[in-house]
Motif scaffolding. Sequence first.
Motif, PDB file in Angstrom:
ATOM      1  N   LEU A 138       7.300  12.915 -10.172  1.00 22.35           N
ATOM      2  CA  LEU A 138       6.097  12.204  -9.631  1.00 22.35           C
ATOM      3  C   LEU A 138       6.629  10.732  -9.086  1.00 22.35           C
ATOM      4  O   LEU A 138       6.051  10.415  -7.919  1.00 22.35           O
ATOM      5  CB  LEU A 138       5.054  12.175 -10.837  1.00 22.35           C
ATOM      6  N   ARG A 139       7.363  10.270  -9.749  1.00 23.28           N
ATOM      7  CA  ARG A 139       7.748   8.840  -9.171  1.00 23.28           C
ATOM      8  C   ARG A 139       8.561   8.953  -7.901  1.00 23.28           C
ATOM      9  O   ARG A 139       8.360   8.140  -7.126  1.00 23.28           O
ATOM     10  CB  ARG A 139       8.655   8.238 -10.352  1.00 23.28           C
ATOM     11  N   LEU A 140       9.339   9.815  -7.930  1.00 25.49           N
ATOM     12  CA  LEU A 140      10.187  10.037  -6.665  1.00 25.49           C
ATOM     13  C   LEU A 140       9.306  10.366  -5.403  1.00 25.49           C
ATOM     14  O   LEU A 140       9.626   9.802  -4.355  1.00 25.49           O
ATOM     15  CB  LEU A 140      11.275  11.148  -6.914  1.00 25.49           C
ATOM     16  N   ALA A 141       8.340  11.227  -5.598  1.00 26.61           N
ATOM     17  CA  ALA A 141       7.436  11.535  -4.619  1.00 26.61           C
ATOM     18  C   ALA A 141       6.553  10.342  -4.380  1.00 26.61           C
ATOM     19  O   ALA A 141       6.409  10.161  -3.031  1.00 26.61           O
ATOM     20  CB  ALA A 141       6.570  12.750  -5.196  1.00 26.61           C
ATOM     21  N   VAL A 197      15.334  15.783 -18.727  1.00 25.93           N
ATOM     22  CA  VAL A 197      15.756  14.640 -18.001  1.00 25.93           C
ATOM     23  C   VAL A 197      17.328  14.803 -17.682  1.00 25.93           C
ATOM     24  O   VAL A 197      17.944  15.579 -18.482  1.00 25.93           O
ATOM     25  CB  VAL A 197      15.715  13.418 -19.101  1.00 25.93           C
ATOM     26  N   PRO A 198      17.559  14.552 -16.427  1.00 23.26           N
ATOM     27  CA  PRO A 198      16.839  14.237 -15.580  1.00 23.26           C
ATOM     28  C   PRO A 198      15.989  15.008 -14.715  1.00 23.26           C
ATOM     29  O   PRO A 198      16.154  16.207 -14.814  1.00 23.26           O
ATOM     30  CB  PRO A 198      18.136  13.429 -14.453  1.00 23.26           C
ATOM     31  N   GLY A 199      14.827  14.363 -14.059  1.00 25.19           N
ATOM     32  CA  GLY A 199      14.211  15.196 -13.319  1.00 25.19           C
ATOM     33  C   GLY A 199      12.765  15.821 -13.998  1.00 25.19           C
ATOM     34  O   GLY A 199      12.564  16.845 -13.628  1.00 25.19           O
ATOM     35  N   HIS A 200      12.287  15.045 -15.165  1.00 20.94           N
ATOM     36  CA  HIS A 200      11.220  15.647 -15.569  1.00 20.94           C
ATOM     37  C   HIS A 200       9.886  15.502 -14.967  1.00 20.94           C
ATOM     38  O   HIS A 200      10.193  14.734 -13.938  1.00 20.94           O
ATOM     39  CB  HIS A 200      11.000  15.017 -17.240  1.00 20.94           C
ATOM     40  N   ALA A 201       8.793  15.808 -15.288  1.00 19.40           N
ATOM     41  CA  ALA A 201       7.699  15.678 -14.684  1.00 19.40           C
ATOM     42  C   ALA A 201       7.433  14.386 -14.120  1.00 19.40           C
ATOM     43  O   ALA A 201       6.840  14.331 -12.952  1.00 19.40           O
ATOM     44  CB  ALA A 201       6.565  16.201 -15.452  1.00 19.40           C
ATOM     45  N   MET A 210      -2.170  10.807 -13.481  1.00 17.60           N
ATOM     46  CA  MET A 210      -1.789   9.374 -13.381  1.00 17.60           C
ATOM     47  C   MET A 210      -2.266   8.503 -12.222  1.00 17.60           C
ATOM     48  O   MET A 210      -2.642   9.190 -11.050  1.00 17.60           O
ATOM     49  CB  MET A 210      -0.224   9.346 -13.243  1.00 17.60           C
ATOM     50  N   GLY A 211      -2.725   7.404 -12.624  1.00 23.89           N
ATOM     51  CA  GLY A 211      -3.221   6.410 -11.628  1.00 23.89           C
ATOM     52  C   GLY A 211      -2.032   6.239 -10.502  1.00 23.89           C
ATOM     53  O   GLY A 211      -0.978   6.577 -10.832  1.00 23.89           O
ATOM     54  N   ASP A 212      -2.548   5.740  -9.410  1.00 25.93           N
ATOM     55  CA  ASP A 212      -1.638   5.511  -8.163  1.00 25.93           C
ATOM     56  C   ASP A 212      -0.460   5.139  -8.442  1.00 25.93           C
ATOM     57  O   ASP A 212       0.722   5.640  -7.871  1.00 25.93           O
ATOM     58  CB  ASP A 212      -2.357   4.621  -7.080  1.00 25.93           C
ATOM     59  N   ILE A 213       0.106   3.902  -9.200  1.00 25.13           N
ATOM     60  CA  ILE A 213       1.446   3.555  -9.336  1.00 25.13           C
ATOM     61  C   ILE A 213       1.802   3.584 -10.659  1.00 25.13           C
ATOM     62  O   ILE A 213       2.797   2.923 -11.081  1.00 25.13           O
ATOM     63  CB  ILE A 213       1.474   1.982  -8.653  1.00 25.13           C
ATOM     64  N   GLU A 214       1.162   4.315 -11.726  1.00 29.00           N
ATOM     65  CA  GLU A 214       1.648   4.338 -12.887  1.00 29.00           C
ATOM     66  C   GLU A 214       2.864   4.767 -13.038  1.00 29.00           C
ATOM     67  O   GLU A 214       3.776   4.280 -13.777  1.00 29.00           O
ATOM     68  CB  GLU A 214       0.763   5.368 -13.702  1.00 29.00           C
ATOM     69  N   ALA A 215       3.508   5.873 -12.244  1.00 25.50           N
ATOM     70  CA  ALA A 215       4.699   6.463 -12.301  1.00 25.50           C
ATOM     71  C   ALA A 215       5.891   5.278 -12.111  1.00 25.50           C
ATOM     72  O   ALA A 215       7.141   5.707 -12.386  1.00 25.50           O
ATOM     73  CB  ALA A 215       4.767   7.721 -11.642  1.00 25.50           C
ATOM     74  N   LEU A 216       5.476   4.543 -11.361  1.00 24.44           N
ATOM     75  CA  LEU A 216       6.457   3.669 -10.834  1.00 24.44           C
ATOM     76  C   LEU A 216       6.549   2.449 -11.890  1.00 24.44           C
ATOM     77  O   LEU A 216       7.509   1.508 -11.605  1.00 24.44           O
ATOM     78  CB  LEU A 216       5.673   2.905  -9.338  1.00 24.44           C
ATOM     79  N   LYS A 217       5.701   2.281 -12.691  1.00 20.28           N
ATOM     80  CA  LYS A 217       5.861   1.061 -13.654  1.00 20.28           C
ATOM     81  C   LYS A 217       6.867   1.136 -14.601  1.00 20.28           C
ATOM     82  O   LYS A 217       6.923   2.381 -15.542  1.00 20.28           O
ATOM     83  CB  LYS A 217       4.618   0.639 -14.329  1.00 20.28           C
ATOM     84  N   PRO A 218       8.093   0.332 -14.911  1.00 21.98           N
ATOM     85  CA  PRO A 218       8.920   0.777 -15.969  1.00 21.98           C
ATOM     86  C   PRO A 218       8.372   0.834 -17.384  1.00 21.98           C
ATOM     87  O   PRO A 218       8.863   1.281 -18.249  1.00 21.98           O
ATOM     88  CB  PRO A 218       9.866  -0.717 -15.736  1.00 21.98           C
ATOM     89  N   SER A 219       6.997  -0.006 -17.558  1.00 18.10           N
ATOM     90  CA  SER A 219       6.368   0.140 -18.969  1.00 18.10           C
ATOM     91  C   SER A 219       5.609   1.157 -18.911  1.00 18.10           C
ATOM     92  O   SER A 219       4.932   1.434 -20.237  1.00 18.10           O
ATOM     93  CB  SER A 219       5.546  -1.139 -18.801  1.00 18.10           C
ATOM     94  N   ASN A 220       5.515   2.282 -18.201  1.00 17.27           N
ATOM     95  CA  ASN A 220       4.776   3.239 -18.325  1.00 17.27           C
ATOM     96  C   ASN A 220       5.331   4.271 -19.430  1.00 17.27           C
ATOM     97  O   ASN A 220       6.443   4.703 -19.563  1.00 17.27           O
ATOM     98  CB  ASN A 220       4.738   4.215 -16.935  1.00 17.27           C
ATOM     99  N   THR A 221       4.488   4.555 -20.287  1.00 17.74           N
ATOM    100  CA  THR A 221       4.785   5.437 -21.508  1.00 17.74           C
ATOM    101  C   THR A 221       4.624   6.917 -21.228  1.00 17.74           C
ATOM    102  O   THR A 221       4.997   7.693 -22.201  1.00 17.74           O
ATOM    103  CB  THR A 221       4.118   4.886 -22.585  1.00 17.74           C
ATOM    104  N   GLY A 222       3.767   7.462 -20.141  1.00 19.65           N
ATOM    105  CA  GLY A 222       3.622   8.905 -20.154  1.00 19.65           C
ATOM    106  C   GLY A 222       5.162   9.175 -19.776  1.00 19.65           C
ATOM    107  O   GLY A 222       5.346  10.369 -20.141  1.00 19.65           O
TER     108      GLY A 222
END
Length: 252
Positions: free
Chosen positions: A20-23, A12-16, A70-82
């Motif tokens: 993916l979220r930024l992409a 962090v910052p910039g982990h996997a 990861m599913g399509d919007i998982e990386a965008l969700k604040p609650s994602n625990t990945g």
Amino acid sequence: MHLVITPPPSHVPGHAVSRLRLARLAASAKPFVARGSGGGRCAGCRLVASHCVCALRPLVATRAGMCLVMGDIEALKPSNTGWLVADLVADTWAFGWSRTAVDPGLLALLADPQWQPYLVFPGEFVPPGRVVTGLPPRGEGGKKPLFVLLDGTWSEARKMFRKSPYLDTLPVLSLHPDQVSNYRLRRSARESHFCTSEVAALCLAMAGETHAAQSLAAWLDVFTTHYLSAKRSVVLDRDDEPHQRLRDLMHP
């Protein structure tokens, strides 16, 4: 959508998952606005700034690796625990899933001879001969375990499992935990459904990474406490049991 994600190291910052979220955001036709984001969110932990947990993030050494599909919007969700898995496990990769294309980086990772990939999924959905319920002794065979986690809703995970032929040759690690899920950020129809970081902690424990497993479980609990405190506008107790447990693990 086909996303090419560069591999770890995952710091962090910039982990996997962050990458993916930024992409994913860069590829979106319109901005993604999370609920409750009016006060601004920390880029490091996705929580509102007043409840940031970045200073509490545990640092642990792990031998095992994590591959998040990861599913399509998982990386965008604040609650994602990945995201929490990538916070703690340095060798974490994250790939966006598509039915029509596969990231060549994912294929290269699965073929990397230093890793033994295990697709983590309920054994009831695959032929018995493909299912494993345990791991070889630490160090046997010379390969490190790489846990492949399908990160999404249960319906998304089942679709990814059925429609990803490049995963069909992997042994399926079927978990049978004694406890029920303690995840409180989203609803699930079944107590047997665990969130991604809970599954990752179970995998780490199975791999003999007891301290890392306990640290990830505590990290999830602290993150959940901060998330729900902000969401429900209740006073945050930084000396409660989850915070103390995390401190004890970091300073035994």
